[in-house]
Design a protein around this motif. Structure first.
Motif, short mmCIF file in Angstrom:
data_model
loop_
_atom_site.label_atom_id
_atom_site.label_comp_id
_atom_site.label_asym_id
_atom_site.label_seq_id
_atom_site.Cartn_x
_atom_site.Cartn_y
_atom_site.Cartn_z
N THR A 170 0.85 -1.20 0.00
CA THR A 170 0.00 0.00 0.00
C THR A 170 0.88 1.25 0.00
O THR A 170 1.85 1.32 0.75
CB THR A 170 -0.92 0.04 1.24
N ILE A 172 0.47 5.51 0.30
CA ILE A 172 -0.44 6.61 0.61
C ILE A 172 0.26 7.92 0.29
O ILE A 172 1.46 8.08 0.56
CB ILE A 172 -0.89 6.58 2.09
N GLU A 191 -1.93 -1.03 -3.95
CA GLU A 191 -3.05 -0.19 -3.50
C GLU A 191 -2.55 1.23 -3.26
O GLU A 191 -1.57 1.44 -2.56
CB GLU A 191 -3.65 -0.74 -2.21
N HIS A 192 -3.24 2.20 -3.85
CA HIS A 192 -2.83 3.60 -3.74
C HIS A 192 -3.91 4.37 -2.98
O HIS A 192 -5.01 4.58 -3.49
CB HIS A 192 -2.61 4.21 -5.12
N ARG A 193 -3.59 4.79 -1.76
CA ARG A 193 -4.53 5.57 -0.95
C ARG A 193 -4.20 7.05 -1.06
O ARG A 193 -3.05 7.42 -1.26
CB ARG A 193 -4.46 5.14 0.52
N HIS A 194 -5.23 7.87 -0.88
CA HIS A 194 -5.07 9.32 -0.86
C HIS A 194 -5.33 9.84 0.55
O HIS A 194 -6.23 9.37 1.24
CB HIS A 194 -6.04 9.99 -1.83
N HIS A 254 -9.69 4.75 -2.90
CA HIS A 254 -8.49 5.49 -2.52
C HIS A 254 -8.61 6.14 -1.14
O HIS A 254 -7.59 6.56 -0.59
CB HIS A 254 -8.20 6.59 -3.56
N TRP A 255 -9.83 6.26 -0.59
CA TRP A 255 -9.95 7.05 0.65
C TRP A 255 -10.91 6.51 1.69
O TRP A 255 -10.95 7.03 2.80
CB TRP A 255 -10.37 8.49 0.31
N ARG A 257 -12.16 3.38 4.25
CA ARG A 257 -11.73 2.12 4.84
C ARG A 257 -12.56 0.93 4.35
O ARG A 257 -12.08 -0.20 4.30
CB ARG A 257 -11.83 2.19 6.37
N PHE A 260 -10.72 -0.55 1.40
CA PHE A 260 -9.30 -0.90 1.48
C PHE A 260 -9.11 -2.42 1.44
O PHE A 260 -9.96 -3.18 1.88
CB PHE A 260 -8.68 -0.35 2.77
N ASP A 267 -5.13 0.66 8.57
CA ASP A 267 -6.27 1.42 8.07
C ASP A 267 -6.06 2.92 8.14
O ASP A 267 -7.01 3.69 8.26
CB ASP A 267 -7.54 1.04 8.85
N LEU A 269 -5.69 6.77 7.33
CA LEU A 269 -6.35 7.62 6.33
C LEU A 269 -5.55 8.86 6.00
O LEU A 269 -5.86 9.55 5.03
CB LEU A 269 -7.74 8.04 6.85
#
Length: 311
Positions: A170, A172, A191-194, A254-255, A257, A260, A267, A269
């Motif tokens: 992941t 972020i 996985e790409h989170r913002h 992307h944002w 939970r 995800f 988790d 954010l």
């Protein structure tokens, strides 16, 4: 010079006051700024001379830290016919080994402006260990923050951290310019989170009310799909325009939970990992390149030693 060496956080106004109290002389702000500049040159040395020492610095890092990744890239200056500094990437062996052994497969990436005599961007990659503390992994000095520089940085990270099973990793970020395209090309299955705070900062330009922020965060914190759908429906009934903005400009994967992956076992954010690291090296970013790099190295060395002794 000695006063500024010992009082690194002193401001121009404080220095002007010191001159008045000790010498009974009033100097203007421009004179104080020029004095600051001369003193910093005496303390840190000329930044032009520091560029000539970068090759020696890289060789010394490799000599003292075998199997450390140090890569400097130059470009030919057509006007002078000489090589000109372009980029530098550093990832110490001990940081690579420690990350693989004791950290989650979660990496925060960010870019911040250098505030010293040389303009540029410092790219950083920071992980999170089993004790939920930040774990700096790698950093690089680049000329500008765009897709090309991010792709160059991500490729080195992929090699150093052995990112092979991409679906279990992941990343972020704050939706930096060009980063999404770089990730999709180099490590497309990660996985790409913002960062939710950064996402809300964009959203509140059109929808600034506190009530919308609360409902947006409720959507982001939802831990399962039906809860997310319920919170989104509440937001739609409260403000249809804000709900439509989220659907048109973002992807819940992307944002939220609720979307995800479970492989990361994390988790978070917010991209506080990089924000914390950038705040620590704030003083280093005001120095010329060589002084900045050495300040970061010393900080990492002392931090690792402190953590080891404490544990």
């Amino acid at each position: 010079m000695e006063f500024l060496r010992l009082n690194k956080k002193v401001t121009v106004a404080q220095f002007m006051e010191k001159v008045y109290l000790e010498l009974n002389v009033n100097i203007i702000k421009h004179q104080a700024s020029k004095t600051f500049m001369k003193a910093k040159l005496l303390i840190h040395g000329s930044y032009k001379n520091q560029y000539r020492k970068l090759w020696d610095y890289c060789e010394e890092l490799l000599t003292c830290n075998p199997r450390t990744t140090v890569y400097m890239e130059t470009i030919l200056d057509e006007s002078s016919g000489k090589d000109r500094f372009l980029r530098l990437y550093i990832c110490f062996k001990v940081l690579k080994r420690g990350f693989k052994v004791g950290c989650r497969r979660v990496i925060g990436v960010d870019g911040c402006h250098l505030r010293g005599p040389h303009p540029g961007i410092l790219l950083t990659a920071v992980g999170i260990n089993a004790n939920d503390c930040i774990y700096p992994v790698a950093y690089a000095v680049v000329e500008v923050e765009n897709k090309n520089s991010w792709k160059w940085f991500i490729e080195f990270l992929k090699y150093d951290l052995s990112i092979s099973e991409q679906k279990s990793w992941t990343i972020i970020s704050d939706r930096q310019k060009g980063l999404r395209s770089a990730i999709e090309e180099v490590i497309p299955e990660v996985e790409h989170r913002h960062c939710v705070r950064h996402l809300h900062n964009n959203m509140k330009k059109l929808h600034p009310r506190q009530s919308i922020k609360n409902r947006f965060w409720a959507c982001a914190r939802s831990s399962y799909m039906r809860r997310f759908e319920s919170e989104m429906e509440i937001l739609r009934e409260y403000d249809g325009n804000a709900h439509r903005w989220l659907l048109d400009n973002t992807n819940p994967a992307h944002w939220s939970r609720s979307h995800f992956r479970e492989a990361a076992k994390c988790d978070i954010l917010l991209n506080n990992l990089c924000e914390s690291f950038n705040s620590v090296i704030l003083e280093a970013r005001e120095k010329p390149n060589l002084g900045m790099l050495e300040s970061i190295r010393v900080y990492l060395m002392e931090r690792l030693k402190t953590k080891r002794v404490k544990s």
